[in-house]
Motif scaffolding. Structure first.
Motif, PDB file in Angstrom:
ATOM      1  N   LEU A 114      -2.930  14.056   8.131  1.00 42.44           N
ATOM      2  CA  LEU A 114      -2.697  13.835   6.764  1.00 42.44           C
ATOM      3  C   LEU A 114      -1.391  14.630   6.348  1.00 42.44           C
ATOM      4  CD1 LEU A 114      -6.037  12.895   4.837  1.00 42.44           C
ATOM      5  CD2 LEU A 114      -4.042  11.329   5.643  1.00 42.44           C
ATOM      6  N   GLY A 115      -1.689  15.980   6.742  1.00 42.34           N
ATOM      7  CA  GLY A 115      -0.646  16.998   6.296  1.00 42.34           C
ATOM      8  C   GLY A 115       0.705  16.616   6.913  1.00 42.34           C
ATOM      9  N   THR A 116       0.751  15.901   8.208  1.00 40.39           N
ATOM     10  CA  THR A 116       2.077  15.712   8.739  1.00 40.39           C
ATOM     11  C   THR A 116       2.940  14.648   8.249  1.00 40.39           C
ATOM     12  OG1 THR A 116       1.191  14.347  10.483  1.00 40.39           O
ATOM     13  CG2 THR A 116       1.048  16.712  10.728  1.00 40.39           C
ATOM     14  N   LEU A 117       2.361  13.704   7.462  1.00 41.22           N
ATOM     15  CA  LEU A 117       2.821  12.764   6.839  1.00 41.22           C
ATOM     16  C   LEU A 117       3.690  13.090   5.865  1.00 41.22           C
ATOM     17  CD1 LEU A 117      -0.156  10.353   6.899  1.00 41.22           C
ATOM     18  CD2 LEU A 117       1.413  10.234   8.445  1.00 41.22           C
ATOM     19  N   PRO A 118       4.825  12.036   5.417  1.00 41.45           N
ATOM     20  CA  PRO A 118       5.822  12.328   4.571  1.00 41.45           C
ATOM     21  C   PRO A 118       5.099  12.194   3.131  1.00 41.45           C
ATOM     22  CG  PRO A 118       6.271  10.415   5.457  1.00 41.45           C
ATOM     23  CD  PRO A 118       5.072  10.862   6.292  1.00 41.45           C
ATOM     24  N   GLU A 119       5.938  12.675   2.096  1.00 42.08           N
ATOM     25  CA  GLU A 119       5.437  12.850   0.792  1.00 42.08           C
ATOM     26  C   GLU A 119       4.941  11.276   0.207  1.00 42.08           C
ATOM     27  OE1 GLU A 119       6.721  14.597  -3.471  1.00 42.08           O
ATOM     28  OE2 GLU A 119       8.280  13.646  -2.048  1.00 42.08           O
ATOM     29  N   VAL A 120       5.600  10.279   0.826  1.00 36.91           N
ATOM     30  CA  VAL A 120       5.139   9.101   0.187  1.00 36.91           C
ATOM     31  C   VAL A 120       5.328   7.972   1.546  1.00 36.91           C
ATOM     32  CG1 VAL A 120       5.544   7.217  -1.222  1.00 36.91           C
ATOM     33  CG2 VAL A 120       6.170   9.178  -2.113  1.00 36.91           C
ATOM     34  N   VAL A 121       4.140   7.343   1.739  1.00 38.51           N
ATOM     35  CA  VAL A 121       4.338   6.313   2.862  1.00 38.51           C
ATOM     36  C   VAL A 121       4.111   4.858   2.129  1.00 38.51           C
ATOM     37  CG1 VAL A 121       3.230   5.372   4.839  1.00 38.51           C
ATOM     38  CG2 VAL A 121       3.465   7.729   4.571  1.00 38.51           C
ATOM     39  N   HIS A 122       5.067   4.082   2.029  1.00 39.06           N
ATOM     40  CA  HIS A 122       5.103   2.870   1.408  1.00 39.06           C
ATOM     41  C   HIS A 122       5.071   1.731   2.436  1.00 39.06           C
ATOM     42  CE1 HIS A 122       7.016   0.022  -1.719  1.00 39.06           C
ATOM     43  NE2 HIS A 122       5.727  -0.349  -1.485  1.00 39.06           N
ATOM     44  N   ILE A 123       4.251   1.002   2.662  1.00 42.10           N
ATOM     45  CA  ILE A 123       4.076  -0.225   3.446  1.00 42.10           C
ATOM     46  C   ILE A 123       4.050  -1.245   2.691  1.00 42.10           C
ATOM     47  CG2 ILE A 123       2.968  -1.085   5.451  1.00 42.10           C
ATOM     48  CD1 ILE A 123       4.117   1.650   6.146  1.00 42.10           C
ATOM     49  N   ARG A 124       5.108  -2.097   2.909  1.00 39.43           N
ATOM     50  CA  ARG A 124       5.001  -3.517   2.139  1.00 39.43           C
ATOM     51  C   ARG A 124       4.058  -4.531   2.633  1.00 39.43           C
ATOM     52  NH1 ARG A 124       8.808  -2.889  -1.625  1.00 39.43           N
ATOM     53  NH2 ARG A 124      10.422  -1.140  -1.483  1.00 39.43           N
ATOM     54  N   GLY A 125       3.562  -5.326   1.711  1.00 40.06           N
ATOM     55  CA  GLY A 125       2.525  -6.349   2.311  1.00 40.06           C
ATOM     56  C   GLY A 125       3.362  -7.306   3.434  1.00 40.06           C
ATOM     57  N   ASP A 126       4.621  -7.478   3.089  1.00 42.44           N
ATOM     58  CA  ASP A 126       5.346  -8.484   3.967  1.00 42.44           C
ATOM     59  C   ASP A 126       6.101  -8.026   5.012  1.00 42.44           C
ATOM     60  OD1 ASP A 126       7.559  -7.188   2.567  1.00 42.44           O
ATOM     61  OD2 ASP A 126       8.220  -8.813   1.546  1.00 42.44           O
ATOM     62  N   ASP A 127       5.803  -6.494   5.360  1.00 38.21           N
ATOM     63  CA  ASP A 127       6.290  -6.102   6.487  1.00 38.21           C
ATOM     64  C   ASP A 127       5.770  -6.760   8.019  1.00 38.21           C
ATOM     65  OD1 ASP A 127       8.002  -4.436   5.311  1.00 38.21           O
ATOM     66  OD2 ASP A 127       6.732  -2.674   5.370  1.00 38.21           O
ATOM     67  N   GLY A 128       4.681  -7.368   8.018  1.00 37.97           N
ATOM     68  CA  GLY A 128       4.433  -8.190   9.050  1.00 37.97           C
ATOM     69  C   GLY A 128       3.601  -7.301  10.082  1.00 37.97           C
ATOM     70  N   VAL A 142       0.831  -1.308   0.116  1.00 37.12           N
ATOM     71  CA  VAL A 142      -0.016   0.099  -0.081  1.00 37.12           C
ATOM     72  C   VAL A 142       0.960   1.350  -0.029  1.00 37.12           C
ATOM     73  CG1 VAL A 142      -1.726   1.382   1.097  1.00 37.12           C
ATOM     74  CG2 VAL A 142      -1.786  -1.187   1.353  1.00 37.12           C
ATOM     75  N   VAL A 143       0.741   2.116  -0.868  1.00 37.36           N
ATOM     76  CA  VAL A 143       1.269   3.451  -0.919  1.00 37.36           C
ATOM     77  C   VAL A 143       0.473   4.661  -0.961  1.00 37.36           C
ATOM     78  CG1 VAL A 143       1.398   3.419  -3.605  1.00 37.36           C
ATOM     79  CG2 VAL A 143       3.009   4.905  -2.360  1.00 37.36           C
ATOM     80  N   LEU A 144       0.539   5.747   0.173  1.00 37.71           N
ATOM     81  CA  LEU A 144       0.048   6.626   0.604  1.00 37.71           C
ATOM     82  C   LEU A 144       0.686   7.825   0.050  1.00 37.71           C
ATOM     83  CD1 LEU A 144      -2.132   8.564   1.964  1.00 37.71           C
ATOM     84  CD2 LEU A 144      -0.897   8.247   4.083  1.00 37.71           C
ATOM     85  N   MET A 145      -0.011   8.709  -0.606  1.00 37.51           N
ATOM     86  CA  MET A 145       0.723  10.234  -1.132  1.00 37.51           C
ATOM     87  C   MET A 145      -0.367  11.227  -0.682  1.00 37.51           C
ATOM     88  SD  MET A 145       1.879   8.969  -4.898  1.00 37.51           S
ATOM     89  CE  MET A 145       0.580   7.779  -5.091  1.00 37.51           C
ATOM     90  N   PRO A 146      -0.037  11.789   0.514  1.00 39.95           N
ATOM     91  CA  PRO A 146      -0.954  12.738   1.154  1.00 39.95           C
ATOM     92  C   PRO A 146      -1.238  14.061   0.352  1.00 39.95           C
ATOM     93  CG  PRO A 146       0.534  12.160   2.722  1.00 39.95           C
ATOM     94  CD  PRO A 146       1.281  11.442   1.414  1.00 39.95           C
ATOM     95  N   GLY A 147      -0.084  14.448  -0.635  1.00 46.10           N
ATOM     96  CA  GLY A 147      -0.467  15.706  -1.254  1.00 46.10           C
ATOM     97  C   GLY A 147      -1.072  15.452  -2.644  1.00 46.10           C
TER      98      GLY A 147
END
Length: 313
Positions: free
Chosen positions: A130-144, A66-71
């Protein structure tokens, strides 16, 4: 007290499934910049994310990622670097995002499936996550991360095999996904000093903010708050500013006025009642503070909300 839930609720963060991409072979999807936070959930297969200006510019996404881009920046999803035989351009993607339709690209049956979600909030509220998160938040499915992979799988199943009350389930999963995303990201972050999330890095500041959120109408001063925490006023002031980027008094004022704005929009309570509920015994003092924060008096703000259709019946 759950401070993150408090802020998500007061800022009105809500998610909506915008579109789904089903693709195979060589394909590319170009997403224009938008005003909402964008989340891509890879429920099957893999893809590449190309985000100009970020570091790294190109990221590989696998199933469960899952990847989040707040902006909501402009970016490209594709089957690989340089791909583009089957292309969906920004206009097509914008139409699909607005209508909720599926974008089908390349060879079928598809081997890559991506769910795109838009998260918006009440931009008049100053206390935001949301506005305090970094430009890209990338969470890998295998991070557990606990529960994160379960939520992604449930989202994929609900979309692949629609059942009774599916929309209600999807709406709930979309909200849960954002919380799970933040939970999974928090242990990986660098210390976010100077933003709201800094409160999570300092137990003393966290406890202080719990007091302010629990009883915003109390006549708090930094001295009174320090006494409640059994620390010196100087210690509390120094650590609060270092963590959050504001003094306790400035943050309390911001929080009170955010609460007041939501109550003015969402209820028909008299301005006097709203003022008292957030710690102002003087309506003129409340009106002056509110006007400095929102650029209009409480009454005009409520009227504008009514005209926008945001005032509850």
């Amino acid at each position: 007290m759950d401070l993150v839930s408090d802020v998500l609720e007061i800022s009105g963060v809500r998610g909506t499934i915008g579109t789904r991409t089903e693709a195979g072979g060589d394909w590319s999807v170009s997403v224009a910049g938008c005003a909402v936070a964008v989340v891509h959930v890879v429920t099957a297969g893999s893809a590449w994310l190309d985000l100009p200006g970020s570091s790294p510019r190109r990221r590989e996404l696998a199933a469960g990622d899952v990847v989040l881009m707040p902006g909501g920046p402009a970016h490209v999803l594709s089957s690989g670097p340089g791909a583009g035989t089957s292309v969906a351009g920004p206009d097509e993607v914008s139409r699909a995002f607005g209508s909720g339709e599926v974008i089908r690209l390349g060879s079928q049956p598809a081997d890559t499936r991506i769910v795109t979600i838009g998260y918006d909030c009440d931009h008049t509220v100053h206390t935001q996550i949301l506005g305090t998160l970094p430009e890209v938040v990338h969470i890998r499915g295998d991070d557990g991360a606990d529960g994160f992979d379960d939520t992604v799988r449930m989202l994929g199943r609900e979309l692949s095999h629609p059942q009774l009350a599916g929309r209600a389930v999807l709406n709930s999963l979309v909200d849960v996904l954002l919380v799970q995303l933040v939970r999974a990201w928090l242990p990986t972050r660098s210390e976010p000093h100077g933003t709201w999330l800094g409160v999570l890095a300092d137990p003393l500041v966290h406890k202080a903010m719990e007091h302010l959120h629990a009883e915003p109408a109390l006549p708090w001063t930094t001295t009174r708050l320090a006494h409640a925490l059994d620390v010196s006023r100087a210690t509390l002031s120094r650590r609060f500013v270092a963590a959050v980027g504001q003094t306790p008094a400035a943050y309390l004022t911001q929080w009170r006025l955010d609460l007041a704005a939501v109550r003015l929009r969402g209820t028909r309570d008299p301005v006097e009642s709203v003022a008292a509920a957030v710690g102002y015994q003087s309506v003129p003092a409340f009106s002056r503070a509110f006007a400095r924060s929102r650029g209009m008096t409480p009454g005009r703000y409520r009227t504008a909300a009514r005209d926008d259709g945001r005032l509850s019946a």
